[in-house]
Write an enzyme that holds these catalytic residues in place. Sequence first.
Site, short mmCIF file in Angstrom:
data_model
loop_
_atom_site.label_atom_id
_atom_site.label_comp_id
_atom_site.label_asym_id
_atom_site.label_seq_id
_atom_site.Cartn_x
_atom_site.Cartn_y
_atom_site.Cartn_z
CG ASP A 9 -1.67 1.22 1.47
OD1 ASP A 9 -2.41 1.62 0.55
OD2 ASP A 9 -1.53 1.83 2.55
CG ASP A 11 -1.89 7.76 0.45
OD1 ASP A 11 -0.94 8.56 0.43
OD2 ASP A 11 -2.73 7.66 -0.47
CE LYS A 150 -5.28 -1.03 -1.58
NZ LYS A 150 -4.27 -0.46 -0.64
CG ASP A 173 -2.42 1.94 6.25
OD1 ASP A 173 -2.60 1.69 5.04
OD2 ASP A 173 -2.80 3.00 6.79
CG ASP A 177 -3.98 -2.17 2.62
OD1 ASP A 177 -3.87 -2.03 1.39
OD2 ASP A 177 -3.72 -1.26 3.43
#
Length: 226
Positions: A9, A11, A150, A173, A177
């Site tokens: 990931d 951000d 994802k 995070d 995810d």
Amino acid sequence: MKFKALAIDIDGTITYSDRRLHFLAAEHLRDLGIPVVLATGNVLCYAAATSKLIGLGGKVISENGGVISTGFDTKPHISESMEECEKAFSYLSSRFDLIRLDGDLRKTEIALRRNVNAGDLQASLEGAGFSIEVIDTQFALHIKSKKVNKGTGLAKMASLMGLDVSDFIAIGDSVNDREMLELAGYGIAVANADSGLKLIADTVTSTSFGGGTVEALEILRRKSFF
């Protein structure tokens, strides 16, 4: 056990808390020695630019799995989910004050400012006949297909690279995810991660944000995972 690629990931995972790129994390990714796939809820141009700035190869999963690109000069693979998202957005707009983000840049989902509660939007959709979910990544709200995430993006990317999803390490995070970490051969959550993500991760770092990625990659090297 040797892994062949990393999906990570952007951000909150390779940045500082204010979304500035964590340069040490970027350096570690650039020097990793295996393909690195950036996986984000953001748009393709953002993901591709980040890959270029870090010095990676342009392999990105964007829009939470909706848009997949294997390189800077390749045609992206785009899921056909926008029509239903638009219908859900129209339905919700009649009930909530929604602020849409990113204009026409998004091709498979709709991003919103976080001025409303994602749970309230999701509750309003229940029973309305939509195969749509609303998630809050702490950076934006996303109106997206339940069939695209994802994890599905990782499966598509793995197929395009001639790999299996189990060949990947995944680091993240946020709630978006989860499917990626569940499918990957090994999953890591950084210390600032969503509590649910920490529960399904194989390893949770003691350091947050980009520093957590640096820690994670050092752990993986010590384990000789790549």
